[in-house]
Scaffold this active site. Structure first.
Site, PDB file in Angstrom:
ATOM      1  N   ASP A 215      11.477  -3.372  -5.156  1.00  0.00           N
ATOM      2  CA  ASP A 215      11.008  -3.932  -6.255  1.00  0.00           C
ATOM      3  C   ASP A 215       9.862  -5.019  -5.442  1.00  0.00           C
ATOM      4  OD1 ASP A 215      10.512  -4.957  -8.896  1.00  0.00           O
ATOM      5  OD2 ASP A 215      12.509  -4.620  -9.237  1.00  0.00           O
ATOM      6  N   HIS A 238      10.111   1.681   5.965  1.00  0.00           N
ATOM      7  CA  HIS A 238      10.283   3.313   6.223  1.00  0.00           C
ATOM      8  C   HIS A 238      10.003   4.040   4.960  1.00  0.00           C
ATOM      9  CE1 HIS A 238      14.106   1.305   7.668  1.00  0.00           C
ATOM     10  NE2 HIS A 238      13.695   0.395   6.629  1.00  0.00           N
TER      11      HIS A 238
END
Ligand SMILES: *[C@@H]1O[C@H](CO)[C@@H](O)[C@H](O)[C@H]1NC(C)=O
Ligand SMILES: *[C@@H]1O[C@H](CO)[C@@H](O)[C@H](O)[C@H]1NC(C)=O
Ligand SMILES: *[C@@H]1O[C@H](CO)[C@@H](O)[C@H](O)[C@H]1NC(C)=O
Ligand SMILES: *[C@@H]1O[C@H](CO)[C@@H](O)[C@H](O)[C@H]1NC(C)=O
Ligand SMILES: *[C@@H]1O[C@H](CO)[C@@H](O)[C@H](O)[C@H]1NC(C)=O
Length: 404
Positions: A215, A238
């Site tokens: 978020d 990642h």
């Protein structure tokens, strides 16, 4: 002989005094094996430290150990005017929601009412939050990983936070806060895992950080002023990004969700400088709900590099959550917002969207040195409504503003 003895006694006394500054959780019964509940030992060590006077009291969370904690609060104020948490080890939450002593808790680890607290070290806090990310749960059913409430002269340095059930760090009702060299990580599709949420706080500096979550990297909410964010890399650490799962991926600086349900919201003096937005859903963004009151003003985004960002520059005053829409009577007033030196690549054609309320308009919006290209080489487009302001060396933006 007597002299030697005296030296020995003095040395022991000295060491004793020095050691009394350090409250090692292992000495208070923590096991640090990653499976035993160490909450009680942490609270005991904290209480002991917090109730003793003198400077530089330190709660030590030693490296080499993993401590399992149930929801707990480190309560202040402390007797000492400067307390430190030397956080070098690893802290983990219970393995899943069912293993929480109270999964209704809004906060996992809280620090309340502290003056002069420093949390520093190379430690890692892992909320093991995946069981809270399930789709059926609402935001309020997901706990905050680390909450600092009612703190002043707070420093958070060096730590790493991963897999928070909800947001990683919440700063509420605090003043004079420095957050430096921290890293916050959660998977792309983990809902509500904001990096840092700020509310009702002033003088917050966030410097040299790396945040890649599901978020917003930083969300600045109502009642916040004098916020300075410098050198942040916001975006994936990642994971593989697929264009079709862009929904709710990586949102960015998000001054807002201001003015929900007609409430009053005030945010001012926000400076975001020298930041990188890497493959995020939004770049420099301000969103407000229709029919709010208050203002968002004196906001600067400067030196912003975009790497395949989806909505590089976006102000949305008509932010609607789940289709709520009424007749617009008021809006959070947005004024004096500058975007300067914003460059890089956009994943969509619409590099800029400033969609303002026809009740208040956006005023004194400045766009300068904007240089954004699309990744597929198509011509960038801009969409503006109800915006007053000016541009400078930003030919892409010409035509955005209303004429007075
Ligand atoms: C407490 O720590 C500060 C900063 O590290 C240092 O300047 C000060 O001398 C220390 N005070 C004591 C009493 O150890
Ligand atoms: C913002 O933070 C940066 C880095 O810490 C600092 O150099 C700068 O002076 C700060 N700006 C303001 C207005 O506080
Ligand atoms: C941007 O994210 C990618 C992974 O998607 C990573 O390889 C790259 O190093 C990041 N760039 C920066 C400047 O952080
Ligand atoms: C606009 O915002 C900037 C940056 O926060 C501030 O320095 C300036 O004083 C503001 N201008 C007005 C007219 O308030
Ligand atoms: C205008 O912006 C471009 C791209 O950011 C920059 O290369 C150029 O030097 C700028 N020109 C002036 C006059 O500032």
């Amino acid at each position: 002989m007597e002299l030697k003895f005296a030296v020995l006694v003095l040395t022991l006394l000295y060491c004793g005094l020095v050691n009394a500054q350090i409250y090692d959780v292992l000495k208070f019964g923590a096991k640090g094996d990653g499976t035993t509940d160490d909450s009680k030992a942490f609270v005991e060590a904290w209480k002991s430290m917090c109730s003793s006077g003198g400077e530089n009291k330190t709660l030590l969370i030693p490296s080499e150990n993993t401590f399992l904690l149930q929801p707990l609060v480190f309560q202040g104020p402390c007797k000492s005017s400067s307390v430190q948490v030397q956080f070098d080890g690893k802290i983990v939450a219970p393995i899943n929601k069912a293993a929480w002593s109270d999964s209704e808790k809004q906060v996992w680890v809280g620090f309340n009412g502290l003056i002069g607290l420093t949390v520093t070290g190379s430690g890692m806090i892992d909320g093991r939050g995946s069981s809270f990310w399930e789709p059926g749960l609402s935001t309020s059913e997901r706990p905050t990983q680390l909450q600092f409430q009612g703190c002043s002269n707070l420093q958070i340095i060096g730590i790493t936070s991963v897999n928070s059930p909800k947001n990683h760090i919440s700063i509420s009702n605090c003043k004079n806060v420095d957050i430096t060299k921290i890293e916050l990580v959660a998977p792309d599709l983990s809902p509500n895992t904001d990096g840092v949420n700020i509310a009702d706080s002033s003088n917050v500096n966030i410097f040299d950080t790396k945040i890649g979550t599901g978020d917003d990297c930083v969300a600045i909410n109502s009642g916040s002023k004098d916020i300075n964010i410098t050198m942040m890399i916001c975006g994936p650490g990642h994971g593989i990004r697929h264009i079709f799962i862009l929904y709710k991926l990586m949102q960015l600086y998000n001054v807002g969700s201001l003015g929900k349900d007609g409430e009053e919201s005030e945010v001012e003096n926000v400076l975001v400088t020298d930041c990188i937005f890497n493959k995020t859903d939004n770049g420099a963004r301000i969103k407000t709900w229709p029919n709010g009151k208050g203002y968002a003003r004196n906001i600067v985004f400067k030196g912003i590099e975009l790497i395949e960002t989806k909505n590089p520059i976006i102000i949305n005053q008509n932010y609607i959550d789940k289709g709520r829409l009424g007749v617009e009577k008021s809006a959070v007033a947005i004024s004096n917002v500058t975007f300067t030196d914003v460059f890089g690549t956009s994943r969509i054609d619409e590099i800029l969207k400033i969609d303002c309320s026809k009740v208040t308009y956006c005023k004194d919006i400045v766009l300068e040195h904007i240089d954004i290209s699309t990744i597929d080489g198509t011509k960038p487009i801009v969409e503006c409504s109800n915006v007053y302001g000016k541009s400078n060396n930003a030919s892409q933006i010409d035509g955005c503003f209303m004429q007075k």
